[in-house]
Write a protein that holds these residues in place. Structure first.
Motif, PDB file in Angstrom:
ATOM      1  N   MET A 127      39.361 -14.973 -88.829  1.00 42.78           N
ATOM      2  CA  MET A 127      39.589 -16.344 -88.422  1.00 42.78           C
ATOM      3  C   MET A 127      39.831 -16.435 -86.927  1.00 42.78           C
ATOM      4  N   PHE A 128      40.724 -15.573 -86.427  1.00 39.00           N
ATOM      5  CA  PHE A 128      41.038 -15.597 -84.999  1.00 39.00           C
ATOM      6  C   PHE A 128      39.816 -15.204 -84.170  1.00 39.00           C
ATOM      7  N   GLN A 129      39.046 -14.262 -84.655  1.00 44.16           N
ATOM      8  CA  GLN A 129      37.844 -13.831 -83.934  1.00 44.16           C
ATOM      9  C   GLN A 129      36.816 -14.953 -83.880  1.00 44.16           C
ATOM     10  N   ARG A 130      36.710 -15.753 -84.932  1.00 43.27           N
ATOM     11  CA  ARG A 130      35.789 -16.889 -84.932  1.00 43.27           C
ATOM     12  C   ARG A 130      36.192 -17.917 -83.902  1.00 43.27           C
TER      13      ARG A 130
END
Length: 73
Positions: free
Chosen positions: A1-4
């Motif tokens: 999620m954070f990478q997206r």
């Protein structure tokens, strides 16, 4: 999620830091750190400046695109 989220912001960035770094011949990371640190100290004013600069750069890019298409006819 954070990478997206990070990927989204990297793809959708306006190029303000890149433009300023090329204009003043400074590394991009120093400009980004300046915006981060100054936004903590100045309570968000650099964020307002960044958004305004992004709008100006986007409008300049749009005007150049129109100007080139007019002369290509």
């Amino acid at each position: 999620m954070f990478q997206r989220i990070i990927t989204f912001f990297e793809k959708q960035s306006f190029g303000v830091c890149t433009y300023l770094a090329e204009r003043f011949n400074i590394s991009i990371s120093k400009i980004r750190l300046f915006f981060i640190y100054s936004s903590f100290l100045a309570v968000g004013f650099p964020i307002v400046f960044y958004v305004l600069a992004a709008l100006v750069l986007d409008v300049r890019h749009y005007i150049k695109k129109i100007r080139m298409s007019i002369w290509d006819v």
